[in-house]
Design an enzyme around this catalytic site. Structure first.
Site, short mmCIF file in Angstrom:
data_model
loop_
_atom_site.label_atom_id
_atom_site.label_comp_id
_atom_site.label_asym_id
_atom_site.label_seq_id
_atom_site.Cartn_x
_atom_site.Cartn_y
_atom_site.Cartn_z
N PHE A 142 98.02 112.61 34.77
CA PHE A 142 98.35 112.36 36.17
C PHE A 142 99.46 113.32 36.58
O PHE A 142 100.49 113.41 35.92
CB PHE A 142 98.82 110.92 36.38
N ASP A 184 105.11 118.72 32.66
CA ASP A 184 105.33 117.76 33.75
C ASP A 184 106.17 116.62 33.18
O ASP A 184 105.64 115.72 32.52
CB ASP A 184 103.99 117.26 34.29
N LYS A 232 110.98 111.31 39.70
CA LYS A 232 111.25 109.89 39.41
C LYS A 232 112.72 109.57 39.10
O LYS A 232 113.48 109.37 40.03
CB LYS A 232 110.30 109.41 38.30
C1 LIG Z 1 104.59 109.88 39.18
C2 LIG Z 1 104.14 111.15 38.58
C3 LIG Z 1 103.80 112.26 39.39
C4 LIG Z 1 103.74 112.19 40.90
O1 LIG Z 1 105.01 111.97 41.45
P1 LIG Z 1 105.09 111.58 43.02
O2 LIG Z 1 106.58 111.49 43.25
O3 LIG Z 1 104.37 110.30 43.20
O4 LIG Z 1 104.47 112.68 43.78
C5 LIG Z 1 103.47 113.43 38.76
N1 LIG Z 1 103.46 113.54 37.42
C6 LIG Z 1 103.78 112.51 36.61
C7 LIG Z 1 103.77 112.69 35.14
C8 LIG Z 1 104.12 111.28 37.17
O5 LIG Z 1 104.40 110.24 36.38
#
Ligand SMILES: *Cc1c(COP(=O)(O)O)cnc(C)c1O
Length: 415
Positions: free
Chosen positions: A139, A224, A253
Site C-alpha cells: 500500500f 516507503d 503518519k
Molecule cells: C498510510 C500509508 C500511505 C498513504 O498515506 P496517506 O497519508 O494516507 O496518503 C502510504 N504508504 C504507507 C506504507 C502507508 O502506511
C-alpha cells in the site's frame, strides 16, 4: 443558530460514502485514552492508524502548535520558513539523507519520490529506463500513481486507465524479483514492513538482495516508511534496523504526531533532478506542521524512547501470547516495535472487521490489516499500565467475538 445534535447518522446524509466510520464519535483524547460523545472511555491501540505516535494531546506538541499558531501559519513556498529549515536540518543529521521535500500526506511523499525517480532516470539514463517495480501486496497511497503502484485491484477498480510502466512482484520473493529487474527498471519501491497489507516484515536477505540488484541495474531504491518510520519499529527509520540504506525515503503518519505532514528524503545528487519549478505543493512544509513535527522528532529521536518501544513490544507480545494460549484464535503474532499483527487462525479468516467492531464495544480501539490480521499501532509512549488494561479489554473482546461469530467450517466434501 442550528442546535440539532451532531450524530453519526449525519455522516450518511452529508458526507461522501467512501468511508464506513464506527458508530461512536470520539470527541477528546489524552495520552492513550479517548472519550466519545457520551463520555465513555476507550483505550487506543490504533493510534489514528499509526499517526498519534506520541498519544493524544502531548503537552510538548500542543505547546509547539500553540506557539507557532500565534506567530505564522502559512507563507507558501515563495518563502522559506524557520520551522521547515530546522526540521529538514535535523532529518538530514539523523538519517542518510542530504535533502528533504515536505508534503502533507504519505501518498504525496510517494508521488514525489516516484516522480523524482523517473526524472532522475531521464536525466542520467535516457528515455527508455522508466519501469517501476513494486511488490504485492502493498500500500502506497490513493493518488492514481500511488494506488497503481500498490497494485491492489480493489483500490484501482473503475479508476482506469492507470499509469503504465509499473510491474508487480510478490513481496519477500527475491528469485521473482531477480527475474524481473532489468536494464529498463528505473526504481523499486517497498515497505520494509507491510503495514496495511498484514504486518509482514521484509526478510533481511530480501532487502539486501533488492539493494544489491538495484545497484547492479542502476535502479533507485525507494523505502516507503510512511508507517514504519519515526521510531515505530524501535529505530528512527526501519532501514536503520535492517542496515540497508535506500536512495529515497518517504515518511508521514507519525512524523507530525497527528498534524498532517510528510517528507521525502534523498541524497543531494538525486535531489538535483528536482530543479526549480519541477515539483511542488501549496501547503507542504508550512510552519505549523513543521513546528509540530520538529517537536515530535526531538522526542522520537531519543534513544531512551526507542529502547522503550522495544521493551513495550515485549510486554505486548508476552501478553498476546498468554491470551492466545488460552483462546487459540491467532495462528501468528508478529511485527516490529509497536507495529504488531495478530493473524487470525484459518477458521476465523475474513473476520478482522468483526473483531475490530467487537473490540470497540469492549472499549478498545484496534486496527485491521487486511481481512485476516488484527493490527496494533499504539502510541510509542503508552504507559505499561495502559497496555495491560488494554490487553484485558482485548481478552474480553476475544470472548465476546468467539461467542458471537461461529468459526468458518469448510463445507463437507460429501454433501
Ligand atoms: C498510510 C500509508 C500511505 C498513504 O498515506 P496517506 O497519508 O494516507 O496518503 C502510504 N504508504 C504507507 C506504507 C502507508 O502506511
Amino acid at each position: 443558530m442550528d442546535t440539532s445534535p451532531i450524530t453519526r447518522a449525519l455522516f450518511d446524509e452529508v458526507m461522501m460514502p467512501n468511508y464506513d466510520p464506527a458508530e461512536i464519535i470520539p470527541v477528546r483524547g489524552d495520552g492513550s485514552r479517548l472519550w466519545d460523545q457520551v463520555n465513555r472511555d476507550y483505550i487506543d491501540f490504533a493510534g489514528g492508524i499509526a499517526v498519534n505516535i506520541l498519544g493524544h494531546n502531548h503537552p510538548k506538541l500542543v505547546e509547539a502548535l500553540d506557539e507557532q499558531a500565534r506567530k505564522l501559519w502559512h507563507i507558501s513556498n515563495l518563502f522559506v520558513n524557520e520551522p521547515a529549515l530546522k526540521l529538514a536540518k535535523r532529518l538530514c543529521e539523523l538519517t542518510f539523507a542530504e535533502r528533504v521535500f515536505f508534503a502533507n500526506s504519505g501518498a504525496e511523499a510517494n508521488e514525489a519520490a516516484l516522480k523524482l525517480a523517473r526524472r532522475y532516470s531521464a536525466d542520467h539514463n535516457g528515455p527508455d529506463k522508466r519501469e517501476i517495480i513494486a511488490f504485492k501486496p502493498s500500500f502506497h497511497g490513493r493518488t492514481l500513481f500511488t494506488v497503481t503502484i500498490g497494485g491492489q485491484e480493489k483500490y484501482t477498480e473503475g479508476f482506469g486507465p492507470l499509469p503504465p510502466g509499473i510491474t508487480h512482484v510478490p513481496f519477500n520473493d527475491l528469485p521473482a524479483f531477480t527475474d524481473t529487474i532489468s536494464d529498463i527498471t528505473c526504481a523499486v519501491i517497498l515497505e520494509p514492513v507491510l503495514g496495511e497489507s498484514g504486518v509482514v516484515c521484509a526478510t533481511i536477505e530480501f532487502l539486501e538482495g533488492v539493494r544489491r540488484l538495484c545497484n547492479m541495474k542502476k535502479a533507485l531504491l525507494i523505502f516507503d516508511e510512511v508507517q514504519t518510520g519515526n521510531s515505530r519499529t524501535g529505530h528512527l527509520y526501519a532501514y536503520m534496523g535492517y542496515g540497508v540504506i535506500p536512495d529515497i525515503l518517504t515518511t508521514a503518519k507519525g512524523l507530525g504526531g497527528g498534524f498532517p505532514i510528510s517528507a521525502m528524503m534523498t541524497t543531494s545528487a538525486i535531489a538535483a533532478s528536482l530543479s526549480p519549478g519541477s515539483h511542488g505543493t501549496t501547503y507542504g512544509g508550512n510552519p505549523l506542521a513543521c513546528a509540530v513535527a520538529g517537536a515530535a522528532l526531538e522526542l522520537l529521536s531519543d534513544p531512551a524512547l526507542q529502547s522503550g518501544v522495544l521493551r513495550k513490544h515485549d510486554i505486548f507480545m508476552d501478553g498476546l501470547h498468554r491470551i492466545n494460549k488460552r483462546f487459540k484464535i491467532f495462528r501468528e503474532l508478529r511485527g516490529k516495535g509497536l507495529l504488531l499483527g495478530c493473524e487470525l487462525d484459518k477458521e476465523w479468516h475474513g473476520h478482522s472487521r468483526n473483531f475490530v467492531k467487537v473490540a470497540l464495544k469492549e472499549g478498545l480501539l484496534v486496527l485491521l490489516a487486511g481481512p485476516n490480521v488484527i493490527r496494533l499501532a499504539p502510541s510509542l509512549i503508552i504507559p505499561d499500565k495502559v497496555i495491560n488494561e488494554g490487553l484485558q479489554r482485548f481478552e474480553r473482546a476475544i470472548i465476546s467475538f468467539t461467542s458471537q461469530y461461529a468459526p468458518y467450517a469448510p463445507p463437507s466434501s460429501h454433501s
